[in-house]
Design an enzyme around this catalytic site. Sequence first.
Site, mmCIF file in Angstrom:
data_model
loop_
_atom_site.group_PDB
_atom_site.id
_atom_site.type_symbol
_atom_site.label_atom_id
_atom_site.label_comp_id
_atom_site.label_asym_id
_atom_site.label_seq_id
_atom_site.Cartn_x
_atom_site.Cartn_y
_atom_site.Cartn_z
ATOM 1 N N PHE A 35 0.818 -1.210 0.000
ATOM 2 C CA PHE A 35 0.000 0.000 0.000
ATOM 3 C C PHE A 35 0.847 1.253 0.000
ATOM 4 O O PHE A 35 0.561 2.211 -0.694
ATOM 5 C CB PHE A 35 -0.880 0.038 1.265
ATOM 6 C CG PHE A 35 -2.203 -0.658 1.091
ATOM 7 C CD1 PHE A 35 -2.640 -1.070 -0.150
ATOM 8 C CD2 PHE A 35 -3.033 -0.854 2.186
ATOM 9 C CE1 PHE A 35 -3.861 -1.694 -0.308
ATOM 10 C CE2 PHE A 35 -4.258 -1.476 2.039
ATOM 11 C CZ PHE A 35 -4.677 -1.899 0.798
ATOM 12 N N ARG A 36 1.894 1.271 0.848
ATOM 13 C CA ARG A 36 2.516 2.557 1.179
ATOM 14 C C ARG A 36 3.856 2.817 0.517
ATOM 15 O O ARG A 36 4.359 3.934 0.597
ATOM 16 C CB ARG A 36 2.643 2.678 2.713
ATOM 17 C CG ARG A 36 1.282 2.826 3.358
ATOM 18 C CD ARG A 36 1.357 2.889 4.854
ATOM 19 N NE ARG A 36 0.019 3.053 5.404
ATOM 20 C CZ ARG A 36 -0.866 2.080 5.553
ATOM 21 N NH1 ARG A 36 -0.537 0.851 5.204
ATOM 22 N NH2 ARG A 36 -2.071 2.317 6.029
ATOM 23 N N ILE A 103 -3.966 -10.498 2.515
ATOM 24 C CA ILE A 103 -5.234 -11.102 2.083
ATOM 25 C C ILE A 103 -5.011 -11.987 0.869
ATOM 26 O O ILE A 103 -5.960 -12.392 0.209
ATOM 27 C CB ILE A 103 -6.234 -9.978 1.735
ATOM 28 C CG1 ILE A 103 -5.638 -9.037 0.669
ATOM 29 C CG2 ILE A 103 -6.602 -9.169 2.984
ATOM 30 C CD1 ILE A 103 -6.652 -8.077 0.068
ATOM 31 N N HIS A 121 -7.091 -9.565 8.372
ATOM 32 C CA HIS A 121 -7.851 -8.702 7.460
ATOM 33 C C HIS A 121 -8.581 -9.504 6.394
ATOM 34 O O HIS A 121 -8.889 -8.989 5.319
ATOM 35 C CB HIS A 121 -6.921 -7.665 6.826
ATOM 36 C CG HIS A 121 -6.369 -6.690 7.836
ATOM 37 N ND1 HIS A 121 -5.266 -5.902 7.622
ATOM 38 C CD2 HIS A 121 -6.791 -6.385 9.094
ATOM 39 C CE1 HIS A 121 -5.026 -5.160 8.694
ATOM 40 N NE2 HIS A 121 -5.923 -5.444 9.600
ATOM 41 N N ILE A 238 13.254 -8.537 2.484
ATOM 42 C CA ILE A 238 12.748 -9.685 3.252
ATOM 43 C C ILE A 238 13.224 -11.023 2.671
ATOM 44 O O ILE A 238 13.666 -11.908 3.415
ATOM 45 C CB ILE A 238 11.208 -9.644 3.287
ATOM 46 C CG1 ILE A 238 10.758 -8.461 4.145
ATOM 47 C CG2 ILE A 238 10.618 -10.954 3.791
ATOM 48 C CD1 ILE A 238 9.318 -8.049 3.924
#
Length: 247
Positions: A35-36, A103, A121, A238
Amino acid sequence: MTNAKEQLRDMVMAAERTVAFTGAGISTECGIPDFRSPGGIWSKYRPIDFQTFMASAEARREALTRYIKVRESVGSPRPGRGHRALARLAGEGRLTHVITQNIDGLHQASGLEAGQVIELHGNGTYAHCLACGRRHELDWVAAELEARPGAPHCLDCGGIVKTATISFGQAMPVEEMRRAEAATLACDLFLAIGSSLVVYPAAGFPLMASRNGAKLVIVNREPTDMDDAADLVVHDDIGDVLEVFLP
Ligand code: NAD
């Protein structure tokens, strides 16, 4: 002097019960934007909250159409190195649970058992009726949007159909929150991986673990507001970091 990756490996090997908490960052190497980050989903779309979604068929159509578009652009993602490393640690009995904000279903696809994955979520790989719960496949949703104006209605009861995800403004799933809290309070090592740690109440779990005496590790290529509370911070990719747990 050992580097951060080696320290992380040593901490996981020394722990009795490790829990991982994952965000969108673990899936970016699979081609799913977060998202960010720059180029993330929010640089293209403003979120549609739950109240707006419920208020009009127009908002529901917009939300579902966007979702189908993002899904088409992402294709059929496969688990990345981070997902596979966590599945391996679970297989070795070191990792008890993955609490995820994601999700995309990729933790389950990496071989973790359903009971080991706690989806805070929801799940975006299908839709469901908000009234009766009937599952509707996303291909059906796409075909409905194509076939007629307005938003799709449940095939059984005519209720509102939504992706099986939790939107801003929507109540958190009670059972998942309970299981996440229990897993967090039972671990002695908590790994927060690829989350900006700003979406609450989910982002409360790392601090809950730390306050309960567990060691806290944060893996993120960017700093987060919780870095100061962590016992180890790894500012790196990651996949590159969690690869230390792969053969
Ligand atoms: P976020 O977008 O706020 O944060 C992602 C974080 O991961 C960022 O801090 C970024 O610096 C970091 N990151 C991205 N790629 C990385 C990499 N390869 N290596 C290291 N760090 C990396 O996401 P969030 O914290 O999960 O919270 C936002 C909400 O986004 C969640 O509620 C989730 O439901 C939803 N979301 C899910 C998906 C998905 O299911 N894959 C995708 C986008 C958004």
